[in-house]
Design an enzyme around this catalytic site. Structure first.
Site, PDB file in Angstrom:
ATOM      1  N   HIS A   1      -2.933   6.861   4.104  1.00 30.40           N
ATOM      2  CA  HIS A   1      -3.298   5.713   3.425  1.00 30.40           C
ATOM      3  C   HIS A   1      -4.731   5.460   4.279  1.00 30.40           C
ATOM      4  O   HIS A   1      -4.879   5.257   5.433  1.00 30.40           O
ATOM      5  CB  HIS A   1      -2.353   4.569   3.517  1.00 30.40           C
ATOM      6  CG  HIS A   1      -2.843   3.382   3.237  1.00 30.40           C
ATOM      7  ND1 HIS A   1      -3.607   3.034   1.744  1.00 30.40           N
ATOM      8  CD2 HIS A   1      -2.812   2.083   3.690  1.00 30.40           C
ATOM      9  CE1 HIS A   1      -4.025   1.800   2.026  1.00 30.40           C
ATOM     10  NE2 HIS A   1      -3.531   1.110   2.949  1.00 30.40           N
TER      11      HIS A   1
ATOM     12  N   CYS B   1       0.901  -1.230   0.075  1.00 32.26           N
ATOM     13  CA  CYS B   1       0.121  -0.058   0.054  1.00 32.26           C
ATOM     14  C   CYS B   1       0.799   1.254   0.110  1.00 32.26           C
ATOM     15  O   CYS B   1       0.362   2.488  -0.365  1.00 32.26           O
ATOM     16  CB  CYS B   1      -0.891  -0.054   1.260  1.00 32.26           C
ATOM     17  SG  CYS B   1      -1.931  -1.382   1.168  1.00 32.26           S
TER      18      CYS B   1
ATOM     19  N   ASN C   1     -10.259   0.133   1.346  1.00 32.84           N
ATOM     20  CA  ASN C   1      -8.904   0.029   1.294  1.00 32.84           C
ATOM     21  C   ASN C   1      -8.394  -0.365  -0.272  1.00 32.84           C
ATOM     22  O   ASN C   1      -8.465  -1.348  -0.634  1.00 32.84           O
ATOM     23  CB  ASN C   1      -8.131  -0.952   2.320  1.00 32.84           C
ATOM     24  CG  ASN C   1      -6.781  -0.952   2.206  1.00 32.84           C
ATOM     25  OD1 ASN C   1      -6.092  -0.302   1.243  1.00 32.84           O
ATOM     26  ND2 ASN C   1      -6.067  -1.682   3.148  1.00 32.84           N
TER      27      ASN C   1
HETATM   28  O1  UT7 Z   1      -3.490  -1.636   3.778  1.00 31.70           O
HETATM   29  C1  UT7 Z   1      -2.228  -1.883   4.816  1.00 31.70           C
HETATM   30  C2  UT7 Z   1      -2.618  -2.906   5.806  1.00 31.70           C
HETATM   31  N1  UT7 Z   1      -4.042  -3.191   6.099  1.00 31.70           N
HETATM   32  C3  UT7 Z   1      -4.237  -2.675   7.346  1.00 31.70           C
HETATM   33  O2  UT7 Z   1      -3.663  -1.825   7.783  1.00 31.70           O
HETATM   34  C4  UT7 Z   1      -5.564  -3.508   8.204  1.00 31.70           C
HETATM   35  C5  UT7 Z   1      -5.276  -3.518   9.671  1.00 31.70           C
HETATM   36  N2  UT7 Z   1      -6.404  -4.167  10.448  1.00 31.70           N
HETATM   37  C6  UT7 Z   1      -7.525  -3.947  10.368  1.00 31.70           C
HETATM   38  O3  UT7 Z   1      -7.959  -2.990   9.918  1.00 31.70           O
HETATM   39  C7  UT7 Z   1      -8.330  -4.415  11.407  1.00 31.70           C
HETATM   40  O4  UT7 Z   1      -7.443  -5.605  12.127  1.00 31.70           O
HETATM   41  C8  UT7 Z   1      -9.661  -5.352  10.937  1.00 31.70           C
HETATM   42  C9  UT7 Z   1     -10.916  -4.470  10.391  1.00 31.70           C
HETATM   43  C10 UT7 Z   1      -9.016  -6.307   9.650  1.00 31.70           C
HETATM   44  C11 UT7 Z   1     -10.119  -6.264  11.815  1.00 31.70           C
HETATM   45  O5  UT7 Z   1     -10.528  -5.460  13.035  1.00 31.70           O
HETATM   46  P1  UT7 Z   1     -10.135  -5.840  14.373  1.00 31.70           P
HETATM   47  O6  UT7 Z   1     -10.541  -4.791  15.342  1.00 31.70           O
HETATM   48  O7  UT7 Z   1      -8.501  -6.082  14.537  1.00 31.70           O
HETATM   49  O8  UT7 Z   1     -10.999  -7.276  14.669  1.00 31.70           O
HETATM   50  P2  UT7 Z   1     -10.319  -8.763  15.087  1.00 31.70           P
HETATM   51  O9  UT7 Z   1      -9.589  -9.362  13.880  1.00 31.70           O
HETATM   52  O10 UT7 Z   1      -9.519  -8.822  16.600  1.00 31.70           O
HETATM   53  O11 UT7 Z   1     -11.481  -9.516  15.220  1.00 31.70           O
HETATM   54  C12 UT7 Z   1     -12.470  -9.112  16.394  1.00 31.70           C
HETATM   55  C13 UT7 Z   1     -13.634 -10.215  16.245  1.00 31.70           C
HETATM   56  C14 UT7 Z   1     -13.330 -11.544  16.010  1.00 31.70           C
HETATM   57  O12 UT7 Z   1     -14.161 -12.015  16.759  1.00 31.70           O
HETATM   58  P3  UT7 Z   1     -14.059 -13.003  18.349  1.00 31.70           P
HETATM   59  O13 UT7 Z   1     -12.700 -13.822  18.052  1.00 31.70           O
HETATM   60  O14 UT7 Z   1     -13.766 -11.559  19.157  1.00 31.70           O
HETATM   61  O15 UT7 Z   1     -15.427 -13.851  18.591  1.00 31.70           O
HETATM   62  C15 UT7 Z   1     -13.463 -11.733  14.806  1.00 31.70           C
HETATM   63  O16 UT7 Z   1     -13.538 -12.952  14.456  1.00 31.70           O
HETATM   64  O17 UT7 Z   1     -14.263  -9.713  15.001  1.00 31.70           O
HETATM   65  C16 UT7 Z   1     -14.593 -10.907  14.495  1.00 31.70           C
HETATM   66  N3  UT7 Z   1     -14.655 -10.469  13.184  1.00 31.70           N
HETATM   67  C17 UT7 Z   1     -15.771 -10.234  12.252  1.00 31.70           C
HETATM   68  N4  UT7 Z   1     -16.974  -9.944  12.712  1.00 31.70           N
HETATM   69  C18 UT7 Z   1     -17.866  -9.544  11.847  1.00 31.70           C
HETATM   70  C19 UT7 Z   1     -13.544 -10.402  12.038  1.00 31.70           C
HETATM   71  N5  UT7 Z   1     -14.082  -9.908  11.028  1.00 31.70           N
HETATM   72  C20 UT7 Z   1     -15.261  -9.816  11.086  1.00 31.70           C
HETATM   73  C21 UT7 Z   1     -16.106  -9.255  10.132  1.00 31.70           C
HETATM   74  N6  UT7 Z   1     -17.676  -9.172  10.474  1.00 31.70           N
HETATM   75  N7  UT7 Z   1     -15.925  -8.947   8.810  1.00 31.70           N
END
Ligand code: UT7
Length: 326
Positions: A253, A113, A283
């Protein structure tokens, strides 16, 4: 002293829109979760038959029109992308041919990115040392083609599109003041696509194992992104002896609203000095910074002589910053 100044901006996104509601029908997610965790409401994605060079070409035309630059004047075309139409020839060569920019040396840069900022830095060097007068830079992606729409951790994030700028060699104070680039390849496996390269070429097995899609450990990436983006921004400020207050607009970004918000807080920037359009596009990787520059420019969010801070982070890991006097 000569500087590389942006004299035209352009962008283009595919017509097809994928909303959070649409995604609710594909994976186990909700509009509310996506908005709260990412700030994204919808993203544009390519239709069958559309590829990265199609969006890159349109964005380039828009930027060249604003710049009043003809294809024959362009000395160099750099396309930042991780989703070129094909491995070879480069997306830059494809759009060079479409534009008829016959004099231009054309090549792609793949730095996740951060590709647009890497391209900006390379172009800045060519212009400053007198080896080019006018350079077209495009950040363009068709991430939807390497997105696994069975993985809710990634498919809600990505969108397609392109942004472009024309840089011109000019005397004076306006233009690129600095660029800073960073990489740490030891984090490669936190955001990667295993298949399709020389290590894991396309095979029945690679397709069955879904190796031709992006894989990401989002939570780990999030934390390192915030730290790295802050580091890159502070490096840019100190290099130019600038205070935080002197920045007129931060164009970061657009990976996640919460990441941009965290950077804004760490830099003590009020919301009106932070450009956000992730709600509409998601993104778009290499395309996100130049699309945001073009929108900010066309919405008159940027005035002559404003100080603009650019900040990006991506796969590799790669990250970087730039300061422009508009
Ligand atoms: O482009 C450059 C690089 N990319 C980035 O910078 C992206 C960086 N990461 C992020 O933006 C975030 O980490 C995400 C948006 C991808 C995920 O958000 P998060 O707050 O880090 O969530 P998480 O992965 O810690 O997951 C929290 C919970 C999990 O459930 P449990 O284990 O707490 O029950 C996931 O399974 O949210 C769940 N989850 C979802 N729930 C509904 C993960 N994705 C989803 C979803 N819908 N799409």
């Amino acid at each position: 002293m000569y500087k590389a100044r942006i004299i035209g901006t352009g962008s283009h996104v595919p017509e097809k829109v994928l909303t959070n509601k649409d995604l609710e029908a594909i994976v186990d997610t909700s509009d509310e979760w996506i908005i709260t965790r990412t700030g994204i409401k919808e993203r544009h994605i390519a239709s069958n038959g559309e590829a990265t060079s199609d969006f890159a070409y349109q964005a380039a035309l828009n930027a060249m029109e604003m710049a009043g630059t003809s294809p024959e004047e362009i000395d160099m075309i750099i396309v930042g992308t991780i989703t070129p139409d094909m491995i070879t020839p480069s997306a830059a060569c494809l759009i060079q041919s479409k534009l008829g920019a016959k004099r231009a040396a054309a090549f792609d840069i793949a730095a996740g990115c951060t590709s647009f900022l890497f391209a900006l830095s390379v172009a800045d060097s060519f212009i400053k040392n007198g080896n080019a007068e006018k350079i077209l830079i495009v950040g363009a992606e068709t991430l939807s083609k390497i997105t696994n729409y069975e993985d809710r951790g990634t498919c809600i994030l990505f969108g397609d599109g392109a942004g472009a700028v024309v840089l011109s060699r000019e005397k004076g104070d306006r233009g690129i003041l600095s660029t800073h680039l960073f990489s740490d390849g030891s984090y490669g496996d936190l955001l990667y696509m295993p298949g399709g390269g020389s290590a894991r070429p396309a095979s029945k097995e690679s397709i069955e194992k879904r190796e031709h899609y992006l894989r990401m450990d989002g939570n780990k990436v999030f934390k390192i992104a915030v730290k790295s983006l802050e580091e890159a921004a502070l490096t840019a400020l100190s290099h130019n002896d600038l205070t935080r207050e002197s920045i007129d607009l931060l164009i970061s970004h657009q990976a996640n609203f919460r990441i941009i918000d965290a950077i804004g807080k760490r830099l003590d920037l009020p919301p009106e000095k932070i450009f956000i359009n992730i709600d509409k596009y998601g993104n778009t990787s290499s395309a996100s910074v130049p699309i945001a520059i073009d929108e900010a420019n066309r919405q008159n969010r940027i005035k002559e002589n404003n100080l603009i801070l650019l900040d990006a982070f991506g796969a590799g890991f790669t990250w970087g910053s730039a300061v422009l006097r508009w």
